[in-house]
Structure formats: C-alpha cells, structure tokens
Design a protein around this motif. Sequence first.
Motif, short mmCIF file in Angstrom:
data_model
loop_
_atom_site.label_atom_id
_atom_site.label_comp_id
_atom_site.label_asym_id
_atom_site.label_seq_id
_atom_site.Cartn_x
_atom_site.Cartn_y
_atom_site.Cartn_z
N ILE A 182 -48.82 7.05 120.23
CA ILE A 182 -50.06 6.28 120.01
C ILE A 182 -49.84 4.80 120.29
O ILE A 182 -50.66 4.14 120.94
CB ILE A 182 -50.55 6.49 118.56
N GLY A 183 -48.73 4.27 119.80
CA GLY A 183 -48.44 2.85 119.96
C GLY A 183 -48.27 2.44 121.42
O GLY A 183 -48.62 1.32 121.80
N GLY A 184 -47.74 3.35 122.26
CA GLY A 184 -47.57 3.02 123.67
C GLY A 184 -48.90 2.74 124.35
O GLY A 184 -49.05 1.75 125.06
N GLY A 185 -49.88 3.61 124.11
CA GLY A 185 -51.20 3.38 124.68
C GLY A 185 -51.88 2.15 124.11
O GLY A 185 -52.52 1.38 124.84
N LEU A 186 -51.72 1.95 122.79
CA LEU A 186 -52.36 0.79 122.17
C LEU A 186 -51.73 -0.53 122.61
O LEU A 186 -52.41 -1.56 122.68
CB LEU A 186 -52.28 0.92 120.65
N ALA A 187 -50.43 -0.51 122.89
CA ALA A 187 -49.79 -1.74 123.39
C ALA A 187 -50.39 -2.15 124.72
O ALA A 187 -50.62 -3.34 124.97
CB ALA A 187 -48.29 -1.52 123.54
N LEU A 188 -50.66 -1.18 125.59
CA LEU A 188 -51.31 -1.49 126.87
C LEU A 188 -52.73 -2.01 126.65
O LEU A 188 -53.14 -2.99 127.29
CB LEU A 188 -51.33 -0.23 127.75
N ILE A 189 -53.46 -1.36 125.75
CA ILE A 189 -54.83 -1.81 125.46
C ILE A 189 -54.82 -3.24 124.90
O ILE A 189 -55.62 -4.09 125.30
CB ILE A 189 -55.50 -0.86 124.46
N GLY A 190 -53.91 -3.51 123.98
CA GLY A 190 -53.82 -4.85 123.41
C GLY A 190 -53.47 -5.90 124.46
O GLY A 190 -54.02 -7.00 124.46
N ALA A 191 -52.56 -5.53 125.37
CA ALA A 191 -52.20 -6.47 126.44
C ALA A 191 -53.39 -6.76 127.34
O ALA A 191 -53.63 -7.91 127.73
CB ALA A 191 -51.03 -5.91 127.25
N ILE A 192 -54.17 -5.72 127.66
CA ILE A 192 -55.33 -5.90 128.54
C ILE A 192 -56.38 -6.79 127.87
O ILE A 192 -56.93 -7.72 128.47
CB ILE A 192 -55.93 -4.53 128.92
N VAL A 193 -56.69 -6.48 126.59
CA VAL A 193 -57.70 -7.26 125.87
C VAL A 193 -57.27 -8.72 125.75
O VAL A 193 -58.07 -9.64 125.99
CB VAL A 193 -57.95 -6.65 124.47
N ALA A 194 -56.01 -8.95 125.40
CA ALA A 194 -55.53 -10.32 125.25
C ALA A 194 -55.49 -11.04 126.59
O ALA A 194 -55.75 -12.24 126.66
CB ALA A 194 -54.15 -10.32 124.60
N GLU A 195 -55.15 -10.32 127.67
CA GLU A 195 -55.14 -10.93 128.99
C GLU A 195 -56.54 -11.38 129.40
O GLU A 195 -56.71 -12.43 130.03
CB GLU A 195 -54.59 -9.95 130.03
N ILE A 196 -57.55 -10.57 129.06
CA ILE A 196 -58.93 -10.95 129.38
C ILE A 196 -59.32 -12.22 128.63
O ILE A 196 -59.94 -13.13 129.18
CB ILE A 196 -59.89 -9.79 129.05
N ALA A 197 -58.94 -12.28 127.35
CA ALA A 197 -59.24 -13.48 126.56
C ALA A 197 -58.51 -14.69 127.13
O ALA A 197 -59.08 -15.78 127.24
CB ALA A 197 -58.86 -13.26 125.11
N ALA A 198 -57.25 -14.51 127.51
CA ALA A 198 -56.49 -15.62 128.09
C ALA A 198 -57.03 -15.99 129.46
O ALA A 198 -57.09 -17.16 129.82
CB ALA A 198 -55.01 -15.25 128.19
N GLY A 199 -57.45 -14.97 130.22
CA GLY A 199 -57.98 -15.22 131.56
C GLY A 199 -59.27 -16.00 131.52
O GLY A 199 -59.55 -16.80 132.42
N SER A 200 -60.07 -15.77 130.48
CA SER A 200 -61.33 -16.51 130.37
C SER A 200 -61.08 -17.99 130.13
O SER A 200 -61.96 -18.82 130.36
CB SER A 200 -62.17 -15.94 129.21
N ALA A 201 -59.86 -18.32 129.68
CA ALA A 201 -59.51 -19.74 129.49
C ALA A 201 -58.75 -20.29 130.69
O ALA A 201 -58.21 -21.38 130.64
CB ALA A 201 -58.66 -19.88 128.22
N GLY A 202 -58.68 -19.49 131.77
CA GLY A 202 -58.02 -19.95 132.98
C GLY A 202 -56.53 -19.69 132.98
O GLY A 202 -55.79 -20.26 133.76
#
Length: 261
Positions: A182-202
């Motif tokens: 479960i944690g393996g899939g969630l780690a990828l999801i967390g990385a994607i969500v956080a990358e989108i938030a970071a990407g919105s800040a450039g």
Amino acid sequence: MSRDRAVRTILPTLAFVVALFLWEAIVRINDIPPVILPAPSLIAKTLVKDWGTLFRSLEVTLSITFEALIAATVGGALLALLFAQWRPLEYTFFPFTVILQVTPVVAIAPLLLVYLSPGTAVLVVAFLVAFFPILANTSLGLSSVDHNLLDLFQMYRASSWRQLLWLRIPAALPYFLGGLRIGGGLALIGAIVAEIAAGSAGQGAGLAFRIVESGYRLNIPRMFAALVLISITGVAIFLLTTSLSYFMLRRWHDSARSRDL
C-alpha cells in the motif's frame, strides 16, 4: 495449475489490447483532434520523441518516490516495534500519526512549501502518505499473535525481546508486507501531488510538473505520455512489492502458498 496461471495472464493482456484498439478506432473514426483526445499511436510517438525530457522527469519522480518509501518503511517499522515494546508510547503518539494520515495531502503540500525547500517538501509529503499504512499494518501484526504461542513463550519465561524476535516479528511480517504494498503506491501518489503543488510555484521537474506544463501549453499528447509513465511506474512498484512479499512468505504463509495451488 499452469493453465490457470496462463489464463490469469492472457485475459488481462487481451482486455488491455482490445481497449487500446477501441480507443484508437474511436479517435480515428470520429476524427477527434489531439488537443481533445490523442490516439494511443500518437501518445507512443510522443513518448519516443520527447523521451529525453520525460526520462529526466521520470528519474526525479522515481528518486523522490523510493527515498520516501525507504524512509517510511524504516521509520514505520521501527516505530511499530517501539509501540509493541512500550504501550504507553503507542497511546501517546499513535493519535498524532492518525491526524497526519487523515489530513488531506493536498492541504499539507502548499503549507510545507512555505517552510521547506521544494525538493524537501515533496519528499516529506510522499513520506507522510506512505508512513501510516506501514506503521498501522506492522503494529496490527505485532499485536496479532496466537495467544497459545504467546502463553508458551511466557511459560518458558522468554524475555520480551525474545518474544519480539522469535514470535511477534514473524507473525507481523505478512501485515508489514501488506502495508509496504500500500505504501509503495501511496508514496508515488504523494510525490505526484506534491510535485504539482511545487510546480505551480515554478519549481520541480518531475513527471507531475511535465503534466502541468503540458496542460498550460495544450500539449495533450505529452500530458498523456507522462501519465503513461506514471502508470507504468505505479504498476512496477506494485509488482516489485508483491514479488517481495511472495518470495518472503511462499514457504510458510498461506497468503503466498495459495498462489501456487
């Protein structure tokens, strides 16, 4: 037995191929423009054409995902062992882990970007979403010991550490491996969500950032190509953790032995 395995492999593959064929046919028959829905053939061409850019982004996402998963695995397992050995510690700190788990990661990521660098914030978010399943499953496994075996160990006056090493940890292993899947899939999801938030800040250069960038530029085929790489990564992580679980449990646990039947 081998025939059943072949059927379980062939049927999903056949269904996937048929779905791709129908997708391609619908796009071509209805002449749907790529900016609305690109055909699988165009996505494949884009994946090849933009492979250099997408591969560098894939490396970033993979690095964050596996660093977070390793940290969550070590931290979750060690904290679960401490909880098992000292119950007051569990009563004190387990509610805090629950609070972190039930708080939406979408709300946490922008806040962490205020206090941490973008790279560190993305790693922390991926760690947080992967940490709780490993901790909760391992804690459950350490407490789910056969009472008869526990009474036997106590009758022979085995120390708490011997009980932990020879009884509780083997009993918790299937639970821990389940939490790891479960944690393996969630780690990828967390990385994607956080990358989108970071990407919105450039900031950021992972696959999620490429998806956001492609959306701004209306480069929908590249967006789908990045999504394909994310999906492949998720499937690969699942297969890796499932294989690890199988090889560690196949000789003695029913959950793995039943697959050989």
